[in-house]
Design a protein around this motif. Structure first.
Motif, PDB file in Angstrom:
ATOM      1  N   LEU A 111      11.836   9.932  26.356  1.00  0.00           N
ATOM      2  CA  LEU A 111      10.949   9.096  26.007  1.00  0.00           C
ATOM      3  C   LEU A 111      11.376   7.674  25.856  1.00  0.00           C
ATOM      4  O   LEU A 111      10.826   6.779  26.387  1.00  0.00           O
ATOM      5  CB  LEU A 111      10.298   9.427  24.549  1.00  0.00           C
ATOM      6  CG  LEU A 111       9.466  10.690  24.311  1.00  0.00           C
ATOM      7  CD1 LEU A 111       9.197  11.203  23.163  1.00  0.00           C
ATOM      8  CD2 LEU A 111       8.042  10.398  25.273  1.00  0.00           C
ATOM      9  N   GLU A 112      12.865   7.596  25.667  1.00  0.00           N
ATOM     10  CA  GLU A 112      13.469   6.331  25.692  1.00  0.00           C
ATOM     11  C   GLU A 112      13.552   5.844  27.150  1.00  0.00           C
ATOM     12  O   GLU A 112      13.278   4.616  27.300  1.00  0.00           O
ATOM     13  CB  GLU A 112      14.907   6.270  25.049  1.00  0.00           C
ATOM     14  CG  GLU A 112      14.893   6.319  23.460  1.00  0.00           C
ATOM     15  CD  GLU A 112      16.129   6.258  23.018  1.00  0.00           C
ATOM     16  OE1 GLU A 112      16.418   5.657  21.903  1.00  0.00           O
ATOM     17  OE2 GLU A 112      17.202   6.616  23.608  1.00  0.00           O
ATOM     18  N   LEU A 157      11.523  16.842  32.532  1.00  0.00           N
ATOM     19  CA  LEU A 157      11.081  16.587  31.208  1.00  0.00           C
ATOM     20  C   LEU A 157      10.375  15.039  31.367  1.00  0.00           C
ATOM     21  O   LEU A 157       9.281  15.044  30.706  1.00  0.00           O
ATOM     22  CB  LEU A 157      12.032  16.696  30.246  1.00  0.00           C
ATOM     23  CG  LEU A 157      11.856  16.262  28.871  1.00  0.00           C
ATOM     24  CD1 LEU A 157      10.891  17.368  28.200  1.00  0.00           C
ATOM     25  CD2 LEU A 157      13.253  16.576  28.034  1.00  0.00           C
ATOM     26  N   GLN A 158      11.145  14.096  32.060  1.00  0.00           N
ATOM     27  CA  GLN A 158      10.588  12.904  32.160  1.00  0.00           C
ATOM     28  C   GLN A 158       9.198  12.797  32.794  1.00  0.00           C
ATOM     29  O   GLN A 158       8.195  12.227  32.193  1.00  0.00           O
ATOM     30  CB  GLN A 158      11.673  11.969  32.917  1.00  0.00           C
ATOM     31  CG  GLN A 158      12.697  11.504  32.005  1.00  0.00           C
ATOM     32  CD  GLN A 158      13.275  10.044  32.651  1.00  0.00           C
ATOM     33  OE1 GLN A 158      12.439   9.439  33.134  1.00  0.00           O
ATOM     34  NE2 GLN A 158      14.579  10.406  32.816  1.00  0.00           N
ATOM     35  N   VAL A 175       3.788   7.921  27.233  1.00  0.00           N
ATOM     36  CA  VAL A 175       4.150   6.669  27.215  1.00  0.00           C
ATOM     37  C   VAL A 175       3.592   5.645  27.826  1.00  0.00           C
ATOM     38  O   VAL A 175       3.099   5.598  29.003  1.00  0.00           O
ATOM     39  CB  VAL A 175       5.633   6.639  27.835  1.00  0.00           C
ATOM     40  CG1 VAL A 175       6.433   5.248  27.449  1.00  0.00           C
ATOM     41  CG2 VAL A 175       6.478   7.658  27.040  1.00  0.00           C
ATOM     42  N   LYS A 176       3.158   4.527  26.932  1.00  0.00           N
ATOM     43  CA  LYS A 176       2.596   3.225  27.604  1.00  0.00           C
ATOM     44  C   LYS A 176       3.572   2.222  27.750  1.00  0.00           C
ATOM     45  O   LYS A 176       4.078   1.538  26.618  1.00  0.00           O
ATOM     46  CB  LYS A 176       1.211   2.852  26.952  1.00  0.00           C
ATOM     47  CG  LYS A 176       0.798   1.558  27.363  1.00  0.00           C
ATOM     48  CD  LYS A 176      -0.421   1.017  26.436  1.00  0.00           C
ATOM     49  CE  LYS A 176      -1.067  -0.114  27.191  1.00  0.00           C
ATOM     50  NZ  LYS A 176      -0.254  -1.297  27.155  1.00  0.00           N
ATOM     51  N   LYS A 177       4.004   1.910  28.995  1.00  0.00           N
ATOM     52  CA  LYS A 177       4.709   0.740  29.011  1.00  0.00           C
ATOM     53  C   LYS A 177       4.159  -0.741  29.092  1.00  0.00           C
ATOM     54  O   LYS A 177       3.367  -0.922  29.865  1.00  0.00           O
ATOM     55  CB  LYS A 177       5.730   0.881  30.396  1.00  0.00           C
ATOM     56  CG  LYS A 177       6.824   2.271  30.165  1.00  0.00           C
ATOM     57  CD  LYS A 177       7.558   2.224  31.521  1.00  0.00           C
ATOM     58  CE  LYS A 177       8.784   1.064  31.328  1.00  0.00           C
ATOM     59  NZ  LYS A 177       9.649   1.223  32.586  1.00  0.00           N
ATOM     60  N   PRO A 178       4.692  -1.703  28.242  1.00  0.00           N
ATOM     61  CA  PRO A 178       3.953  -3.011  28.059  1.00  0.00           C
ATOM     62  C   PRO A 178       4.159  -3.680  29.364  1.00  0.00           C
ATOM     63  O   PRO A 178       5.334  -3.566  29.844  1.00  0.00           O
ATOM     64  CB  PRO A 178       4.401  -3.661  26.778  1.00  0.00           C
ATOM     65  CG  PRO A 178       5.709  -3.299  26.728  1.00  0.00           C
ATOM     66  CD  PRO A 178       5.549  -1.696  27.172  1.00  0.00           C
ATOM     67  N   GLN A 179       3.089  -4.558  29.911  1.00  0.00           N
ATOM     68  CA  GLN A 179       3.619  -5.469  30.852  1.00  0.00           C
ATOM     69  C   GLN A 179       4.384  -6.754  30.203  1.00  0.00           C
ATOM     70  O   GLN A 179       4.398  -6.909  29.121  1.00  0.00           O
ATOM     71  CB  GLN A 179       2.094  -5.999  31.803  1.00  0.00           C
ATOM     72  CG  GLN A 179       1.271  -4.830  32.093  1.00  0.00           C
ATOM     73  CD  GLN A 179       2.098  -3.981  33.238  1.00  0.00           C
ATOM     74  OE1 GLN A 179       2.523  -4.850  34.021  1.00  0.00           O
ATOM     75  NE2 GLN A 179       2.095  -2.963  33.256  1.00  0.00           N
TER      76      GLN A 179
END
Length: 334
Positions: free
Chosen positions: A244-245, A305-306, A313-317
């Motif tokens: 997750l990291e 797993l990734q 996971v929502k990665k911000p812009q």
């Protein structure tokens, strides 16, 4: 559906997915449809997010066996993806199992049932093979053992059945992952369910559904009753945290699951009380061994797993804040 599509469907193998709106049900519908099967998707509510030409919908309750058999008198495979919530297993699991047996037997289909690790009880060993003994020392274990025994007995009256046992689901909603482990991910926190170094059995739903299809394609090689294990992904809490990291692109804090607080809240929530009883799964290392499945299908590839966790996971812009749900039902920046 045009005449050409109907002709193709008539020549394709057919599958009836019972509980098509559930987590496994949706994945199974998509996987069988992608493999060219004629799919009949049964659910109590109408519609499906991504309809395909070879998917037909049947709106009714799974206990309405007369209606289902009138609509689907013959089918090659029946996938049992119906799963009542824990608080209703006592009243719904036996009649649901009986209905599914009746449907599969009358339609002369192979019945495919997803199994889980509950059968091995609260003291489950670290490696779970197909011949690992069941231990009925929890309510859920006893219920699942009784269900599988009724399936085995039904094969003596003509049913053909295979159980594909898997770990906790990755994918969809209403799972430990979205309701607990990644619930505070937007705040930079991963919830650890127990000791973070214990192996835990997981099943990424798209992978598991494709295995259902591959086994169904080998249905003529199966005995009347068979149990196979799907190894899936074995990962500890520490490995889930690290994945997750990497997906988030930032460090994440670890927080222990507040089991004592949950127990207090559970006094007012039957569903939460039932979920808390499964805590032992996070205190015992366990993984599934799948020798029978590999013998039938050959090498079994799984997603990383990734890749399995990516949807959580929502990665911000650039310049964008993470959004979190507030208690008022509104969304606010964090």
């Amino acid at each position: 559906m045009n005449l050409a599509s109907k002709a193709r469907n008539a020549q394709s193998p057919s599958v009836l997915v019972l509980g098509a709106k559930g987590r496994l049900g949706q994945a199974a519908v998509e996987a069988f449809a992608a493999a060219g099967w004629r799919v009949i998707a049964q659910a109590r509510s109408v519609g499906y997010d991504r309809p395909e030409q070879n998917i037909e919908f049947l709106q009714c309750d799974v206990l309405d066996t007369a209606r289902i058999l009138a609509a689907v008198p013959r089918v090659d495979v029946v996938v049992h993806a119906v799963n009542p919530d824990y608080t209703r297993w006592d009243t719904l699991l036996p009649p649901t199992t009986e209905a599914v047996i009746r449907i599969a037997s009358a339609s002369q289909a192979l019945l495919m049932v997803p199994g889980n690790v509950y059968n091995f009880g609260a003291d489950l060993p670290p490696v779970l093979a197909e011949d690992t003994p069941f231990v009925a020392n929890t309510t859920r274990a006893a219920q699942r053992i009784a269900m599988e025994e009724s399936l085995a007995v039904a094969t003596q009256q003509g049913l053909r059945c295979m159980i594909l046992r898997a770990g906790d689901f990755i994918g969809g909603t209403g799972t430990w992952l979205d309701m607990a482990i990644t619930k505070s991910l937007a705040k930079g926190v991963v919830t650890h369910m127990g000791p973070d170094d214990l192996p835990h059995a997981w099943a990424y739903l798209p992978d598991l559904a494709r295995i259902f299809v591959r086994v169904a394609e080998q249905r003529h090689r199966l005995p009347a009753f068979e149990v196979m294990h799907y190894p899936g992904i074995t990962a500890s809490g520490k490995e889930v945290h690290a994945a997750l990291e990497q997906l988030s692109g930032r460090p994440l804090k670890a927080k222990a699951m507040p089991w004592l607080l949950m127990q207090a809240i559970g006094l007012f929530s039957p569903m939460l009380r039932a979920a808390i009883k499964m805590r032992y799964l996070w205190q015992r290392p366990h993984q599934l061994q799948g020798e029978k499945l590999e013998k039938l299908l050959g090498k079994i590839s799984t997603s990383s797993l990734q890749d399995a966790l990516r949807s959580y996971v929502k990665k911000p812009q650039a310049g964008e804040d993470f959004l979190i749900e507030t208690g008022t039902g509104k969304r606010s920046g964090f």
